[in-house]
Design an enzyme around this catalytic site. Sequence first.
Site, short mmCIF file in Angstrom:
data_model
loop_
_atom_site.label_atom_id
_atom_site.label_comp_id
_atom_site.label_asym_id
_atom_site.label_seq_id
_atom_site.Cartn_x
_atom_site.Cartn_y
_atom_site.Cartn_z
N SER A 8 -0.70 -34.63 13.39
CA SER A 8 -2.03 -34.32 13.93
C SER A 8 -2.53 -32.97 13.41
CB SER A 8 -1.96 -34.28 15.45
OG SER A 8 -1.19 -33.16 15.87
N SER A 38 0.45 -37.95 17.86
CA SER A 38 0.35 -36.66 18.55
C SER A 38 -1.08 -36.37 19.05
CB SER A 38 0.79 -35.52 17.62
OG SER A 38 2.16 -35.58 17.39
N ASP A 93 7.68 -32.92 20.90
CA ASP A 93 8.55 -31.74 20.82
C ASP A 93 9.58 -31.68 21.95
OD1 ASP A 93 7.34 -30.98 18.50
OD2 ASP A 93 6.13 -29.38 19.38
N LYS A 145 12.59 -19.51 16.14
CA LYS A 145 11.31 -20.08 15.68
C LYS A 145 10.36 -20.29 16.85
CE LYS A 145 9.31 -23.86 12.99
NZ LYS A 145 8.20 -24.32 13.82
O1 LIG Z 1 -0.60 -28.85 16.78
C1 LIG Z 1 0.46 -28.33 17.11
O2 LIG Z 1 0.55 -27.16 17.51
C2 LIG Z 1 1.71 -29.13 16.99
C3 LIG Z 1 1.63 -30.49 16.76
C4 LIG Z 1 2.82 -31.37 16.69
O3 LIG Z 1 3.03 -31.74 15.35
P1 LIG Z 1 2.62 -33.16 14.71
O4 LIG Z 1 1.18 -33.38 14.93
O5 LIG Z 1 2.94 -32.97 13.26
O6 LIG Z 1 3.44 -34.20 15.38
C5 LIG Z 1 4.07 -30.63 17.21
O7 LIG Z 1 5.23 -31.34 16.85
C6 LIG Z 1 4.15 -29.23 16.70
O8 LIG Z 1 5.27 -28.56 17.20
C7 LIG Z 1 2.96 -28.42 17.12
C1 LIG Z 2 7.76 -29.26 14.80
C2 LIG Z 2 7.56 -28.10 15.43
O1 LIG Z 2 6.73 -27.12 14.99
P1 LIG Z 2 5.83 -27.00 13.69
O2 LIG Z 2 5.35 -28.37 13.29
O3 LIG Z 2 4.68 -26.13 14.11
O4 LIG Z 2 6.67 -26.35 12.63
C3 LIG Z 2 8.21 -27.83 16.73
O5 LIG Z 2 7.84 -26.84 17.37
O6 LIG Z 2 9.10 -28.58 17.15
#
Ligand SMILES: O=C(O)C1=C[C@@H](OP(=O)(O)O)[C@@H](O)[C@H](O)C1
Ligand SMILES: C=C(OP(=O)(O)O)C(=O)O
Length: 441
Positions: free
Chosen positions: A173, A200, A317, A417
């Site tokens: 997303s 997402s 997540d 992280k």
């Molecule tokens: O928009 C964001 O802040 C996030 C979207 C998610 O990723 P995806 O959209 O790639 O699943 C999530 O896993 C990531 O930790 C943070």
């Molecule tokens: C996938 C993650 O973060 P990002 O996509 O922002 O690296 C996460 O926080 O688990």
Amino acid sequence: MSADGLPEKFDVIVHPAAELRGELRAQPSKNYTTRYLLAAALADGESRVVGVATSEDAEAMLRCLEDWGAGVELVGGDAVIRGFGASPRAGVTLNPGNAGAVARFLMGVAALTTGTDFVTDYPDSLGKRPQGDLLEALSRLGARVQSRAGMFPLSISGPVRGGVVEVSAERSSQYASALMFLGPLLPDGLDLRLTGNIKSHAPLRQTLDTLAAFGVQASASDDLSRVTIPGGQAYRAGRVLVPGDYPGSAAILAAAATRPGELRLSNLREQDLQGEREALDVLREMGADLTREGDTVIVRGGRPLHAVTRDGDGFTDAVQALTAAAALADGTTTWENVYTLRLKECDRISDTRRELQRLGLTVTETQDSLTVTGTPSLAGGVTADGHGDHRMIMLLTVLGLGAQSPIRVTGAHHIRKSYPMFFRHLEALGARFEYPEATRA
Ligand SMILES: O=C(O)C1=C[C@@H](OP(=O)(O)O)[C@@H](O)[C@H](O)C1
Ligand SMILES: C=C(OP(=O)(O)O)C(=O)O
């Protein structure tokens, strides 16, 4: 020594915990911290982001915004940002570290500049994650893009005017969120068409929520396949408060649910757009005694847990944290519709299968699902690979607390992280860790 008082690089030896008991305050949300900091930089004037996360991802966003010309001052737990509005500095090289969302959001905004380069010091993690869908959308808008086969390092040059553009939301997303941050500052705005099987949804709604908090108009169809953002707008500087973090808290809640004792975890508001809020329902469905008093979640741990089958895309997540609960539960749990987990800091389907098998568990995978047969009596006594992935480290740590013998997790410093105080928080509940020299980068 870092702020958490732990060595720069370390493995963690997780000792079994007889019980976990105490009170904690949930750390600030990763996803709202990154969004609010970026929106503050895109405003003209001074904003205060109250209670920012202090993780590596938050630091990566602050560093890149500063490199683009924002004023950044940390005052107590807040970030005071003097924005660059629609004019980030051109000719800058940004390094978002290992932060996927930070990288993608900045890549969208880079189309405002006449040239921004992106590099990463995590070639084996962020460097392997796909950026092609976003680069394609930017290039269709008229940006010049260069990359190494759709991956880092890359460069993006605008300016672009905006208009109608398609972006795939099937792999992440974050590509669509990136364009949503860019849209209001373009002369023609953006009429976004999200294509493919949209994944997402929750973070997309957090992006819309952030735009609204900064006075930006945007409208979206119910299924989020279409997002319309009028052009020529300005982000309005102001004061925003970062809510508590559900994804990281899910790991603490899973630990508390699987050990005897009682946890009170505050700062988790009930009305919240973070999809990982659903982790509470999943744990309850598994049999956990989990209640709420306002913003405080209470877990009375140690009840036997049982397996569930759920679509995991809504709480992407928290899947690793809930996999820990599943591995200590009775029966076979399946997370469906989780293909995007393969595209995170590691392959969270295959790498998780491998680590859990190393621990003696029965695990299978398909392209977009993960199935784990749990056991309430996990032997432990092994070294497991953290894969440089904070959420894998959380999963393996929760298993170590519930196993019969200690588990060593390699490269555990990568917890920083998203959740630098993770081990300290668990120690406050009675967990015991050792932090030997790292055996993995
Ligand atoms: O928009 C964001 O802040 C996030 C979207 C998610 O990723 P995806 O959209 O790639 O699943 C999530 O896993 C990531 O930790 C943070
Ligand atoms: C996938 C993650 O973060 P990002 O996509 O922002 O690296 C996460 O926080 O688990």
